[in-house]
Scaffold this active site. Structure first.
Site, PDB file in Angstrom:
ATOM      1  N   ASP A 263       0.855  -1.188   0.000  1.00 48.49           N
ATOM      2  CA  ASP A 263       0.000   0.000   0.000  1.00 48.49           C
ATOM      3  C   ASP A 263       0.893   1.241   0.000  1.00 48.49           C
ATOM      4  OD1 ASP A 263      -2.410  -1.516   0.218  1.00 48.49           O
ATOM      5  OD2 ASP A 263      -1.913  -1.858   2.325  1.00 48.49           O
ATOM      6  N   LEU A 264       0.856   1.996  -1.074  1.00 46.94           N
ATOM      7  CA  LEU A 264       1.776   3.108  -1.285  1.00 46.94           C
ATOM      8  C   LEU A 264       1.731   4.099  -0.127  1.00 46.94           C
ATOM      9  CD1 LEU A 264       3.780   4.528  -3.187  1.00 46.94           C
ATOM     10  CD2 LEU A 264       1.814   5.684  -4.239  1.00 46.94           C
ATOM     11  N   ASP A 265       2.905   4.361   0.467  1.00 40.83           N
ATOM     12  CA  ASP A 265       3.065   5.347   1.540  1.00 40.83           C
ATOM     13  C   ASP A 265       2.160   5.066   2.739  1.00 40.83           C
ATOM     14  OD1 ASP A 265       4.966   6.714   0.046  1.00 40.83           O
ATOM     15  OD2 ASP A 265       3.492   8.030  -0.877  1.00 40.83           O
ATOM     16  N   GLN A 266       1.825   3.815   2.964  1.00 41.70           N
ATOM     17  CA  GLN A 266       0.952   3.456   4.080  1.00 41.70           C
ATOM     18  C   GLN A 266       1.614   2.481   5.053  1.00 41.70           C
ATOM     19  OE1 GLN A 266      -2.199   4.832   4.529  1.00 41.70           O
ATOM     20  NE2 GLN A 266      -1.555   6.132   2.828  1.00 41.70           N
TER      21      GLN A 266
END
Length: 298
Positions: free
Chosen positions: A241-244
């Site tokens: 999950d991008l940047d999560q």
């Protein structure tokens, strides 16, 4: 006289009475000295309170009679881990250990911005970061002179949407060949695929702000247009999950209406360097326990 070797144990378990005593008692019975320890109980954890502990143990006395007797007649690290694992099972705990005489190897991935690369290498060379840096990888040749100036092997692996899978396979091959324990994205401007992250060692990324924050291109221009008064940076583990991913470290710097986007960007790079180095050091020193989508840094 044997040289001192430290082992760092990380433990996570459901909270229960006597945990500190039982964990510390294990090493006491083996005649091994705990030289540093920290613990925390999260009373707000979903499913009930959770206990976390970090212990740095002097294992140079592992061959002493007391240790051998406590570990069933063996004085090996495998015997120590086996006995500690048995204790952890009775506590319904998860745990891990790493030994200080096994120096971790860090691969740095970059694109064109040299700020974080310079900072990490200089901190490693000065002894702030206890690791080796066997290679620098990039999708552009721009920073090859930087790596060469420190005599670090540099690999340029260009990438397009059509070649991304093959490029990531090549990165994984290089990481395996160089026995990499940690990958650091030092302003590497590519999104890593889930397949890559499933096979790679832990990956730490630096983000130009608190998450969530200004997304997309030219974040400092967006911040300037909104008249923000603080800018920051976030270091986190990369996930699908991008940047999560779980956040390891964050910090901020104040800005004013008089600062343009370029000056904001310079200030932001300062924060990014500090935040990324803190996160990498915390990981290398085995201070981070990942618990679901968050971290406990002891």
């Amino acid at each position: 006289m044997s040289s001192i070797v430290h082992a760092t144990f990380l433990v996570a378990a459901p909270d229960q009475p006597g945990l500190v005593a039982r964990l510390a008692g294990f090493f006491y019975n083996a005649g091994l000295n705990i030289v540093d320890a920290g613990n925390h109980t999260d009373v707000h954890a979903e499913g009930g309170p959770r206990f976390f502990m970090r212990m740095v143990v002097d294992v140079s006395g592992l061959s002493a009679p007391a240790a051998s007797a406590a570990l069933g007649g063996s004085s090996t690290r495998a015997a120590l881990e086996g006995a500690f694992g048995d204790l952890a099972t009775t506590l319904s705990a998860t745990w891990s250990v790493r030994y200080g005489d096994l120096v971790q190897r860090v691969a740095i991935l970059v694109t064109k911005d040299p700020a974080c690369l310079y900072d990490l290498v200089l901190r490693q060379r000065s002894g702030e970061l206890p690791c080796e840096i066997p290679l620098v990888l990039s999708n552009h040749p721009t920073l090859e002179p930087v790596a060469e100036s420190f005599r670090i092997p540099f690999f340029c692996l260009p990438v397009t949407p059509d070649t991304k899978r093959e490029q990531e396979k090549r990165i994984l091959e290089l990481c395996r060949r160089h026995h990499v324990d940690l990958v650091v994205l030092a302003r590497y401007m590519q999104v890593l695929t889930e397949d890559f992250l499933n096979e790679a060692p832990p990956v730490i990324n630096i983000h130009h702000g608190f998450l969530p924050a200004f997304q997309g291109a030219k974040p400092y221009h967006q911040a300037h247009a909104r008249g923000v008064k603080m800018i920051g940076a976030t270091a986190h583990y990369a996930t699908k999950d991008l940047d999560q991913g779980p956040i390891i470290e964050q910090d901020v710097a104040r800005v004013t209406h008089a600062m343009g986007p370029d000056e904001m960007a310079r200030t932001g790079r300062d924060v990014e360097r500090v935040v990324l180095s803190r996160a990498v050091r915390a990981h290398l020193e085995r201070r981070v326990i990942v618990e679901g989508r968050r971290t406990i840094v002891l």
